[in-house]
Design a protein around this motif. Structure first.
Motif, PDB file in Angstrom:
ATOM      1  N   PHE A 298       0.838  -1.199   0.000  1.00 57.13           N
ATOM      2  CA  PHE A 298       0.000   0.000   0.000  1.00 57.13           C
ATOM      3  C   PHE A 298       0.875   1.252   0.000  1.00 57.13           C
ATOM      4  O   PHE A 298       1.991   1.255   0.522  1.00 57.13           O
ATOM      5  CB  PHE A 298      -0.919   0.018   1.228  1.00 57.13           C
ATOM      6  N   TRP A 328     -10.193   2.816   5.121  1.00 56.87           N
ATOM      7  CA  TRP A 328      -9.273   2.326   4.098  1.00 56.87           C
ATOM      8  C   TRP A 328      -8.333   3.405   3.577  1.00 56.87           C
ATOM      9  O   TRP A 328      -7.828   3.339   2.468  1.00 56.87           O
ATOM     10  CB  TRP A 328     -10.033   1.683   2.937  1.00 56.87           C
ATOM     11  N   HIS A 331      -2.893   1.821   6.156  1.00 52.77           N
ATOM     12  CA  HIS A 331      -2.596   0.402   6.332  1.00 52.77           C
ATOM     13  C   HIS A 331      -2.548   0.111   7.826  1.00 52.77           C
ATOM     14  O   HIS A 331      -1.764   0.694   8.567  1.00 52.77           O
ATOM     15  CB  HIS A 331      -1.260   0.057   5.678  1.00 52.77           C
ATOM     16  N   GLU A 345      -3.464  -7.838   6.382  1.00 56.51           N
ATOM     17  CA  GLU A 345      -3.644  -8.918   5.417  1.00 56.51           C
ATOM     18  C   GLU A 345      -3.420 -10.290   6.037  1.00 56.51           C
ATOM     19  O   GLU A 345      -3.887 -11.299   5.509  1.00 56.51           O
ATOM     20  CB  GLU A 345      -2.680  -8.767   4.236  1.00 56.51           C
ATOM     21  N   TYR A 440      -7.870   3.349  -0.561  1.00 58.48           N
ATOM     22  CA  TYR A 440      -7.525   2.320  -1.538  1.00 58.48           C
ATOM     23  C   TYR A 440      -8.756   1.448  -1.762  1.00 58.48           C
ATOM     24  O   TYR A 440      -9.649   1.355  -0.919  1.00 58.48           O
ATOM     25  CB  TYR A 440      -6.311   1.490  -1.127  1.00 58.48           C
ATOM     26  N   LYS A 442     -11.327  -1.819  -2.774  1.00 60.39           N
ATOM     27  CA  LYS A 442     -11.547  -3.203  -2.336  1.00 60.39           C
ATOM     28  C   LYS A 442     -10.699  -4.151  -3.169  1.00 60.39           C
ATOM     29  O   LYS A 442     -10.119  -5.117  -2.641  1.00 60.39           O
ATOM     30  CB  LYS A 442     -13.018  -3.562  -2.482  1.00 60.39           C
ATOM     31  N   ARG A 445      -7.167  -4.024  -1.937  1.00 63.19           N
ATOM     32  CA  ARG A 445      -7.103  -4.660  -0.625  1.00 63.19           C
ATOM     33  C   ARG A 445      -7.071  -6.184  -0.749  1.00 63.19           C
ATOM     34  O   ARG A 445      -6.251  -6.858  -0.126  1.00 63.19           O
ATOM     35  CB  ARG A 445      -8.311  -4.219   0.202  1.00 63.19           C
ATOM     36  N   GLU A 446      -7.946  -6.733  -1.585  1.00 64.66           N
ATOM     37  CA  GLU A 446      -8.018  -8.189  -1.735  1.00 64.66           C
ATOM     38  C   GLU A 446      -6.799  -8.740  -2.463  1.00 64.66           C
ATOM     39  O   GLU A 446      -6.263  -9.782  -2.090  1.00 64.66           O
ATOM     40  CB  GLU A 446      -9.303  -8.568  -2.469  1.00 64.66           C
ATOM     41  N   THR A 449      -3.928  -8.782  -0.115  1.00 62.76           N
ATOM     42  CA  THR A 449      -4.082  -9.834   0.890  1.00 62.76           C
ATOM     43  C   THR A 449      -3.606 -11.169   0.335  1.00 62.76           C
ATOM     44  O   THR A 449      -2.850 -11.903   0.990  1.00 62.76           O
ATOM     45  CB  THR A 449      -5.547  -9.936   1.344  1.00 62.76           C
TER      46      THR A 449
END
Length: 585
Positions: A298, A328, A331, A345, A440, A442, A445-446, A449
């Motif tokens: 991030f 969001w 981090h 994550e 940031y 979705k 983010r995914e 992760t």
């Protein structure tokens, strides 16, 4: 390799196994009833016994006490013959060679019992020299107080000798003490031997009680191994004797020995009740991987927050309040003892959501040192445009201060002195500190992760090597990973915070630069399980619970390891790995 011993359950170096005799024996266990000793060659020549499958036969031997000169051991060494019945070789922990037997008895146990460092050195020496699927036998030393630690170190079978001898000497054994019989006004036990008035209780009864107590303790040990919670029990049990505490701590320093045997995931919760928990393999491994494999992807500021009792943290009330403010725009990394630091994550990755700790509101110096060292290493590896510490005074702020000074950082503190992170003023300060920061998505983010979990499980950079061009579907924490052509590659497993690969994902893994954990098998097509005899080779880096690629002349498959790599190669029985998907070539 052995025909008469099989490991069924593992908990670090401890195992629940089976002596495959005519009447099977589940280990760790006492073996007096099934043991046949062919005798010592020091006193007389011995005939090789006929043996049979109803007994475990100790082959003719010469036992060397601790400290025996090397030239003496070499001059009087015994060549153990190959036999076709269950057998035991007697070896010295100072010089161990594989003998092709099903079990190994250590001759110098009397000189090492009572000394933590000597015990650990001896067990590790023997265990590393003999095949992984053979049993380790300690004779004449097991008591209700020490047998849990001995099993935790890797000893499989014991006898009644010490318990009986101490009983006939008038020593009444329990899991925490050895009482003089004459000092007992009443019997603190309800076993069959203790079902009589104290004045009628003899030394013979005392010996019987001691054996009963030892058998009961072994039952607890077996249950704890099956549950994956022997370490929690040992941390308490070892406190009853200084040398046992020393032995547990010495074992923790044997990183290679314990780490190889410790699963990367399990169902059992870690009970962080003592500071020895900080030295557990699972804790040290997590801290090491977070600080050497994980990489922040991030571009937003870092917000350090305290942990929560609820796991995963994002489901807690306090973290819900943090998320409502952060939105969001930053981090999130949680600080906690005994884990260290947990990037958002990896909040579901074992053991981050599988521990419970004693909450006093006060941090010990050992905890502060450990978490500050992990945080320092984490921040040396990961750059952030800004660091915000949304943490309370006690413990947390002291840790951040130490790292701020060590790395010459400029940290913004958003919780007033004496305040709490969920106070209105604290949350308002956090929102102000993040004013103007962009959210940031979705998707980002995914994707991050999935990549972070791949880094953690497979190695530094694996996330980018495997998942540089992906799509994600389903909802966190059960994210599905697909490639640009909609082919599914992997699924996130929320129970352990790991990844489960499809065949296409496994192929991508093999073709990538990420380290592959590979199991080579014979020319068959596995269905459900791969048994150890079918394994031709396996990578040393494989740990129980690892995702593995299984490949042979006739099959390509992916699954999860049930043994560590060397154990797969050496074992003649047992399940090496469970196969999830398979394709015949």
């Amino acid at each position: 390799m052995t025909d008469y011993f099989e490991v069924h359950e593992r908990d670090g170096a401890a195992r629940v196994g089976e002596l495959r005799l005519e009447s099977p024996v589940t280990t760790p266990a006492l073996v007096d009833d099934v043991l046949e000793d062919a005798g010592s060659l020091w006193s007389a020549d011995r005939e090789l016994p006929e043996g049979d499958e109803s007994t475990l036969t100790v082959l003719p031997h010469r036992a060397f006490p601790g400290g025996t000169a090397e030239e003496v051991r070499e001059s009087f060494a015994v060549d153990h013959p190959e036999v076709d019945y269950p057998s035991v070789a007697v070896v010295s922990s100072e010089r161990v060679e594989e003998q092709g037997t099903d079990a190994y008895a250590v001759s110098d146990v009397q000189s090492i019992t009572g000394h933590g460092a000597a015990l650990v050195e001896s067990v590790v020496n023997v265990r590393e020299a003999i095949p992984t699927d053979t049993a380790l036998y300690f004779s004449g030393v097991a008591t209700p107080r020490n047998v849990a630690v001995l099993a935790y170190a890797g000893v499989d079978i014991f006898d009644e000798t010490a318990a009986v001898v101490k009983g006939t000497e008038g020593r009444y054994l329990t899991t925490d003490e050895a009482y003089f019989l004459e000092d007992l006004e009443e019997l603190p036990c309800s076993c069959s031997a203790c079902q009589k008035p104290r004045e009628e209780f003899t030394r013979e009864d005392c010996a019987e009680h001691n054996v009963n107590a030892l058998e009961a303790e072994l039952g607890i040990v077996r249950r704890r191994i099956r549950d994956g919670r022997l370490r929690d029990y040992v941390e308490g049990q070892a406190r009853h004797d200084q040398w046992l505490t020393a032995a547990v701590r010495e074992l923790d320093s044997e990183w290679g020995y314990l780490e190889e045997r410790t699963p990367i995931l399990r169902d059992a919760e870690i009970n962080a009740a003592t500071e020895d928990t900080l030295r557990r393999v699972e804790i040290q491994r997590y801290a090491d991987r977070v600080t050497t494999r994980y990489r922040n992807r991030f571009q937003n500021p870092l917000v350090l927050v305290p942990c929560s009792a609820t796991k995963p943290y994002s489901e807690s009330q306090s973290h819900g309040q943090f998320h409502d403010v952060i939105q969001w725009r930053a981090h999130l990394v949680s600080m906690t003892s005994p884990i260290g630091v947990v990037p958002q994550e990896l909040e579901t990755t074992y053991p981050a959501q599988h521990y419970d700790t004693v909450v006093t509101g006060r941090w010990s110096e050992d905890e502060k040192q450990f978490v500050s060292e992990v945080l320092r290493r984490y921040l040396e590896r990961n750059d952030y445009p800004e660091i915000i510490a949304h943490v309370p005074d006690e413990g947390y702020r002291d840790i951040v201060y130490r790292v701020e000074e060590a790395l010459d950082l400029d940290v913004t503190y958003t919780v007033p002195e004496g305040g709490h992170p969920t106070d209105d003023e604290s949350l308002s300060n956090l929102g102000t500190a993040l004013s103007g920061e962009l959210k940031y998505s979705k998707r980002e983010r995914e994707h991050n992760t999935v990549r972070a979990i791949a880094d953690y499980l497979l190695g530094d950079g694996a996330g980018d090597d495997l998942f540089d061009d992906i799509q994600t579907t389903s909802r966190y924490p059960k994210i599905q990973v697909r490639d640009s052509e909609e082919t599914q590659l992997a699924t996130m497993v929320p129970q352990y915070g790991t990844l489960s690969f499809t065949l296409e994902g496994a192929r991508r893994w093999v073709d990538s630069d990420a380290p592959t954990k590979r199991v080579e098998i014979d020319g068959f097509v596995p269905h459900g399980s791969v048994l150890a005899p079918g394994v031709v080779d396996a990578d040393d880096e494989i740990r129980v619970g690892d995702e593995v690629v299984v490949e042979g002349p006739n099959a390509f498959a992916v699954g999860r390891a049930e043994m560590f790599g060397r154990e797969m190669r050496e074992s003649s029985r047992g399940i090496a790995c469970e196969v999830r998907h398979v394709e015949e070539k």
